[in-house]
Design a protein around this motif. Sequence first.
Motif, PDB file in Angstrom:
ATOM      1  N   VAL A 196      35.000  35.143  41.655  1.00 39.99           N
ATOM      2  CA  VAL A 196      35.964  36.153  42.096  1.00 39.99           C
ATOM      3  C   VAL A 196      35.361  36.773  43.355  1.00 39.99           C
ATOM      4  CG1 VAL A 196      37.146  38.295  41.530  1.00 39.99           C
ATOM      5  CG2 VAL A 196      36.727  36.597  39.731  1.00 39.99           C
ATOM      6  N   MET A 197      36.094  36.673  44.453  1.00 37.06           N
ATOM      7  CA  MET A 197      35.505  37.026  45.747  1.00 37.06           C
ATOM      8  C   MET A 197      36.248  38.186  46.402  1.00 37.06           C
ATOM      9  SD  MET A 197      33.153  36.704  47.865  1.00 37.06           S
ATOM     10  CE  MET A 197      32.345  35.359  46.992  1.00 37.06           C
ATOM     11  N   PHE A 198      35.460  39.009  47.086  1.00 36.95           N
ATOM     12  CA  PHE A 198      36.000  40.164  47.795  1.00 36.95           C
ATOM     13  C   PHE A 198      36.800  39.713  49.017  1.00 36.95           C
ATOM     14  CE2 PHE A 198      32.125  41.430  45.633  1.00 36.95           C
ATOM     15  CZ  PHE A 198      32.539  42.554  44.939  1.00 36.95           C
ATOM     16  N   ARG A 199      37.517  40.674  49.585  1.00 42.95           N
ATOM     17  CA  ARG A 199      38.327  40.389  50.768  1.00 42.95           C
ATOM     18  C   ARG A 199      37.435  40.119  51.979  1.00 42.95           C
ATOM     19  NH1 ARG A 199      37.798  44.748  54.003  1.00 42.95           N
ATOM     20  NH2 ARG A 199      37.443  46.787  53.051  1.00 42.95           N
ATOM     21  N   ARG A 205      31.002  40.041  50.385  1.00 45.85           N
ATOM     22  CA  ARG A 205      31.566  38.695  50.575  1.00 45.85           C
ATOM     23  C   ARG A 205      30.709  37.913  51.565  1.00 45.85           C
ATOM     24  NH1 ARG A 205      37.076  36.385  50.726  1.00 45.85           N
ATOM     25  NH2 ARG A 205      36.968  34.485  51.986  1.00 45.85           N
ATOM     26  N   GLU A 224      40.450  35.659  45.349  1.00 44.93           N
ATOM     27  CA  GLU A 224      39.775  36.336  46.460  1.00 44.93           C
ATOM     28  C   GLU A 224      40.709  37.361  47.069  1.00 44.93           C
ATOM     29  OE1 GLU A 224      39.024  34.211  50.143  1.00 44.93           O
ATOM     30  OE2 GLU A 224      40.254  32.540  49.437  1.00 44.93           O
ATOM     31  N   GLY A 226      40.071  40.928  46.803  1.00 42.53           N
ATOM     32  CA  GLY A 226      40.111  42.209  46.131  1.00 42.53           C
ATOM     33  C   GLY A 226      39.077  43.213  46.625  1.00 42.53           C
ATOM     34  N   VAL A 231      37.983  43.328  41.675  1.00 45.00           N
ATOM     35  CA  VAL A 231      37.067  42.217  41.391  1.00 45.00           C
ATOM     36  C   VAL A 231      36.491  42.353  39.984  1.00 45.00           C
ATOM     37  CG1 VAL A 231      34.798  41.257  41.978  1.00 45.00           C
ATOM     38  CG2 VAL A 231      36.487  41.669  43.782  1.00 45.00           C
ATOM     39  N   ALA A 242      31.227  37.102  39.515  1.00 44.34           N
ATOM     40  CA  ALA A 242      31.083  37.701  40.839  1.00 44.34           C
ATOM     41  C   ALA A 242      29.659  38.192  41.027  1.00 44.34           C
ATOM     42  CB  ALA A 242      32.070  38.857  41.023  1.00 44.34           C
TER      43      ALA A 242
END
Length: 294
Positions: A196-199, A205, A224, A226, A231, A242
């Motif tokens: 689960v990836m950040f923006r 990220r 991705e 969030g 997340v 994550a």
Amino acid sequence: MQLQQLQYFVAVAETRHFTRAAEVVHVAQPSLSQQIKALERELGADLFLRARGNITLTDAGEALLPLARRILADADTARHEVLELAQLRRGRIRLGATPSLCTGLLPDVLRAFHDRYPGIQLLIEEGGSHDLVRELARGALDLALVVLPLPTASPALTTVELLREDLVVVSSPESPRPGGGRRAVRITDLEGERLVMFRHGYDLRELTVAACRSAGFEPDFAVEGGEMDAVLGFVRAGLGMAVVPRMVAARSGRGLRVTPLARPGLYRTIALAHRSDVAPPRAARELQRMLLER
């Protein structure tokens, strides 16, 4: 026209006597008389009718008196307002921080600051380091907590390192353990795992993706785009795992399995930044001191 002259004028108007007025304002009577005459010259009108033993206001003096009292009251209010700011009784701090720092580092520090200085208003702006640096540069923030190195070199900013924070892997307790169940996982163990990836633009990220590529693989994203809360929610739902800061994981409560990264691991450097050409306000300097001493 000087505040002192207005003060002398009001004293004479209220006492109707130059000598008693001089005693009230703690000045020699000749000095007071000279200042009143200077004020009359400045205004181009007599303020008092001076008859032996009888001092009365002229029409000009009657017009000036309420205005002079208001000006002196405003000056006194301004003096008290500045004093309250100097003594940290009132004011505001405009603080920028990345969302993960708002979740992990700031709550305890801000609570301690608010308990000590309840009159100081705290204005918090969340954003990535790049956005916060831009807001600092244009004067919209007093201080910002950023991740080093800064996205772009900025000689106009002063940064002071606060801490180095370990990153950990979080996953759902209902999902298989990362790294085959080892107590600590390597970055290479994330190859093939759904993340689960950040923006884009999010410091975590960039750091995670760079670490995966350095280990020789491209990360596989399940979701991705969030922010931190999203997340963590997706991880709890079992959509993937994550990489997050240890402080965030510690504060996130139930519903997450936390697995450390094996040495050398991953960490991020947190710094406090402010403009080099402008000293932060007194309240902001006090918050800076508390952050550095936490």
